[in-house]
Design a protein around this motif. Structure first.
Motif, mmCIF file in Angstrom:
data_model
loop_
_atom_site.group_PDB
_atom_site.id
_atom_site.type_symbol
_atom_site.label_atom_id
_atom_site.label_comp_id
_atom_site.label_asym_id
_atom_site.label_seq_id
_atom_site.Cartn_x
_atom_site.Cartn_y
_atom_site.Cartn_z
ATOM 1 N N ASN A 321 0.578 -0.902 -0.047
ATOM 2 C CA ASN A 321 -0.018 -0.025 -0.134
ATOM 3 C C ASN A 321 0.832 1.083 0.513
ATOM 4 N N ALA A 322 2.123 0.977 -0.415
ATOM 5 C CA ALA A 322 2.909 2.332 -0.263
ATOM 6 C C ALA A 322 2.342 3.060 -1.277
ATOM 7 N N GLY A 323 2.681 4.483 -0.985
ATOM 8 C CA GLY A 323 1.951 5.702 -2.055
ATOM 9 C C GLY A 323 0.815 5.710 -1.894
ATOM 10 N N HIS A 324 -0.327 5.041 -1.141
ATOM 11 C CA HIS A 324 -1.712 5.537 -0.701
ATOM 12 C C HIS A 324 -2.285 5.545 0.814
ATOM 13 N N PHE A 325 -1.362 5.299 2.137
ATOM 14 C CA PHE A 325 -1.179 6.123 2.749
ATOM 15 C C PHE A 325 -2.201 7.549 3.057
ATOM 16 N N TRP A 326 -2.405 6.987 4.655
ATOM 17 C CA TRP A 326 -3.325 7.931 5.019
ATOM 18 C C TRP A 326 -4.255 8.238 4.158
ATOM 19 N N MET A 327 -4.474 8.398 3.361
ATOM 20 C CA MET A 327 -6.030 7.719 2.735
ATOM 21 C C MET A 327 -6.442 6.739 3.073
ATOM 22 N N ILE A 328 -6.147 5.844 3.685
ATOM 23 C CA ILE A 328 -6.311 4.450 3.910
ATOM 24 C C ILE A 328 -6.455 4.519 6.185
ATOM 25 N N ILE A 329 -7.593 4.719 6.363
ATOM 26 C CA ILE A 329 -7.959 5.073 7.248
ATOM 27 C C ILE A 329 -7.046 4.817 8.843
ATOM 28 N N GLU A 330 -6.294 3.708 8.827
ATOM 29 C CA GLU A 330 -5.832 2.825 9.657
ATOM 30 C C GLU A 330 -4.120 2.744 9.216
ATOM 31 N N THR A 331 -3.980 3.281 9.140
ATOM 32 C CA THR A 331 -2.233 3.666 8.576
ATOM 33 C C THR A 331 -2.122 4.963 8.804
ATOM 34 N N ARG A 332 -3.009 6.365 9.451
ATOM 35 C CA ARG A 332 -3.096 7.206 9.918
ATOM 36 C C ARG A 332 -1.930 7.282 11.357
ATOM 37 N N PRO A 333 -2.376 6.156 11.712
ATOM 38 C CA PRO A 333 -1.403 6.053 13.238
ATOM 39 C C PRO A 333 0.380 6.224 13.397
ATOM 40 N N TYR A 334 0.301 5.003 12.567
ATOM 41 C CA TYR A 334 1.420 4.643 11.918
ATOM 42 C C TYR A 334 2.189 6.240 11.664
ATOM 43 N N MET A 335 1.346 6.853 10.090
ATOM 44 C CA MET A 335 2.092 8.385 10.118
ATOM 45 C C MET A 335 2.612 8.818 10.932
ATOM 46 N N ARG A 336 1.349 9.360 11.762
ATOM 47 C CA ARG A 336 1.490 9.933 12.673
ATOM 48 C C ARG A 336 2.936 9.711 13.937
ATOM 49 N N LEU A 364 5.308 6.874 1.087
ATOM 50 C CA LEU A 364 4.568 6.101 1.776
ATOM 51 C C LEU A 364 3.197 7.106 1.106
ATOM 52 N N ASN A 365 3.427 7.946 1.233
ATOM 53 C CA ASN A 365 2.370 9.143 0.832
ATOM 54 C C ASN A 365 3.025 10.450 -0.151
ATOM 55 N N PRO A 366 2.760 10.402 -1.053
ATOM 56 C CA PRO A 366 3.513 11.182 -2.247
ATOM 57 C C PRO A 366 2.594 12.343 -1.674
ATOM 58 N N ASN A 367 1.090 12.717 -1.478
ATOM 59 C CA ASN A 367 0.506 13.387 -1.399
ATOM 60 C C ASN A 367 0.643 14.329 -0.565
ATOM 61 N N ASP A 368 0.967 13.980 0.654
ATOM 62 C CA ASP A 368 2.115 14.505 1.370
ATOM 63 C C ASP A 368 0.950 15.176 2.383
ATOM 64 N N ASN A 369 -0.473 14.682 3.191
ATOM 65 C CA ASN A 369 -1.461 15.131 3.684
ATOM 66 C C ASN A 369 -0.577 15.925 5.267
ATOM 67 N N GLN A 370 0.861 15.284 5.328
ATOM 68 C CA GLN A 370 1.266 16.610 6.859
ATOM 69 C C GLN A 370 2.057 17.552 6.463
ATOM 70 N N GLY A 371 2.569 17.722 5.387
ATOM 71 C CA GLY A 371 3.557 18.344 4.881
ATOM 72 C C GLY A 371 4.733 18.013 5.539
ATOM 73 N N ASN A 372 5.503 16.895 5.135
ATOM 74 C CA ASN A 372 6.715 16.771 5.659
ATOM 75 C C ASN A 372 7.769 17.165 4.751
#
Length: 492
Positions: A321-336, A364-372
């Protein structure tokens, strides 16, 4: 105890063992402070239903330097074991060596202890009062401990010895001050010409002491083979328990409730309760890290959060699922958890490791919703990794935000040899994206200690956040701030 003139270090040590009248252990294993003093002492400790905090202190009467061990009434340290620890030389110690005299409270001065100390050449003296025994240090230790607990989120008693003692020593011994206020330096400076008396090995010391038939003061053993240990959470062991999805969801719901609670202590309690339900609750670790002001504690909790997140998701899931993280809700705690871990590592100066994690977040999330990308850009500029900066700008360089505009301008200034047509044009574009930034980069306005929780494009909050990320990179680039100042004036 007859008065004697104190002339040198280790002339008189003061032994203190005290039960806290304000701090006790709750059922969940965390310490709680009670403002009203508890009616507890060694004489009635056995009758108490609570597990109380206990301080063991050995203090040098001349200098005031001391050795401290913190435990609880259910994990008491035998007196001889503590004295051996206190007198041995070792890292993080600010007192060692046998004293000429040892001041012992009357309730602890049993015959077996006095005879053994006499065999070691240590004269026992009985203090005439609590003041003479040095009890003021107990109040100072507890006040400092309560202050530190207000900055921590791990309030387990066993953590105090590992995470708080160094900070207690720094403050109470004045280790960062000159000799006038530094108790350890005063102790070193008053060591007699003959030096510090050697301490025999533990086996030799123990042979000098007979075991008492009953505990000293009803609860303290002189020496014992019985080992008392604190409860260790499942996530601190060598192996984690089997994952239980139902328990995980229960724990996660509890943490979600915690974020809506105004009381910090209650939020922390909810997080610990969640970990009792499921040690895989990533956001419980994230919450504990967020609530801590101690950097080493933040890093520790985020590290556990990342570990728990990887165990839940699994390597195969992460790669698939690399490349689609954050849009998958269950990955968000790990991303945080990854983001918090990287930010904390950067703050601790471990910037290369932080950069690796920021790149992983973008993978993991090229769209970068977190501003990394914004933090990564600042880090790459700070350590001069221009080739990686080129890759980052190729991916995100067309973005119209002040974060990218100013960092891209600084990078262009570096790689093109300073002020030129290209870098000047890019600086004008950056100034247009947010005119508030230069004042914070140039030090005309101070960057607030507490950063804004939100910002709008082009506003002052955005400028504060950008400057807090990238000011160091601008300062490290020769001529960059002077160039910025000159161009800002000419464009005004």
């Amino acid at each position: 105890m007859p008065k004697c003139e104190l002339t040198h270090s280790n002339q008189l040590h003061q032994l203190l063992v005290s039960v806290s009248r304000h701090l006790y252990v709750q059922k969940n294993g965390l310490l709680k402070y009670q403002q009203k003093p508890l009616d507890v002492s060694f004489s009635n400790l056995k009758k108490s239903r609570k597990e109380h905090l206990v301080y063991y202190i050995l203090r040098d009467a001349l200098s005031g330097t001391f050795f401290l061990e913190i435990t609880t009434s259910q994990a008491m340290i035998p007196l001889l074991e503590f004295l051996c620890l206190a007198w041995e030389k070792g890292p993080g110690k600010y007192i060692w060596g046998l004293p000429e005299q040892l001041s012992i409270p009357k309730g602890l001065a049993v015959e077996e202890l006095r005879e053994g100390l006499d065999a070691l050449g240590v004269q026992v003296v009985l203090p005439a009062s609590g003041f003479a025994a040095g009890v003021r240090v107990i109040r100072d230790i507890e006040d400092c401990l309560c202050y530190l607990m207000g900055r921590m989120s791990d309030h387990r008693p066993q953590v105090l010895n590992t995470r708080c003692k160094d900070k207690l020593y720094d403050y109470l011994l004045g280790l960062n001050h000159d000799e006038q206020y530094n108790k350890y330096e005063k102790w070193l400076g008053a060591i007699p010409e003959q030096g510090i008396r050697d301490v025999p090995d533990r086996e030799t010391i123990l042979l000098n002491f007979q075991e008492t038939d009953e505990p000293v003061s009803g609860v303290l053993w002189l020496k014992t083979k019985k080992k008392m240990r604190f409860k260790v959470p499942t996530w601190e062991g060598d192996t984690w328990p089997l994952f239980d999805q139902d328990r995980y969801y229960r724990a996660d719901d509890l943490v979600c409730d915690a974020y809506d609670i105004a009381d910090r202590d209650v939020r922390i309690k909810y997080a610990w309760d969640a970990l009792e339900i499921s040690p895989y609750c990533v956001d419980a670790f994230n919450l504990l890290a967020d609530e801590s002001d101690l950097l080493d504690e933040k890093i520790s909790f985020y590290d556990k959060a990342v570990c728990a997140g990887r165990l839940i998701l699994g390597n195969e899931y992460i790669q698939t699922n690399a490349g689609h993280f954050w849009m998958i809700i269950e990955t968000r705690p790990y991303m945080r958890a990854l983001r918090g871990y990287a930010d904390s590592l950067r703050e601790a100066g471990r910037i290369d490791r932080a950069i690796d994690i920021y790149w992983e977040l973008l993978r993991l999330n090229p769209n970068d919703n977190q501003g990394n990308r914004y933090i990564l850009s600042a880090c790459l500029l700070e350590v001069g990794r221009d080739q990686e900066m080129r890759l980052l700008m190729a991916r995100y360089g067309d973005e119209n935000t002040c974060f990218i505009a100013y960092d891209k301008t600084l990078w262009t200034y570096r790689v093109t040899g300073g002020a030129n047509e290209r870098s000047n044009m890019m600086l004008q574009e950056a100034l247009g994206s947010n005119q508030c930034v230069p004042a914070y980069l140039l030090g005309e306005k101070a960057i607030p200690w507490r950063k804004p929780n939100y910002y709008g494009m082009g506003d002052e909050n955005e400028a504060i956040i950008y400057a807090s990320h990238s000011r160091k990179a601008w300062e490290q680039t020769p001529g960059a701030l002077e160039w910025l100042k000159g161009k800002r004036v000419s464009s005004a």
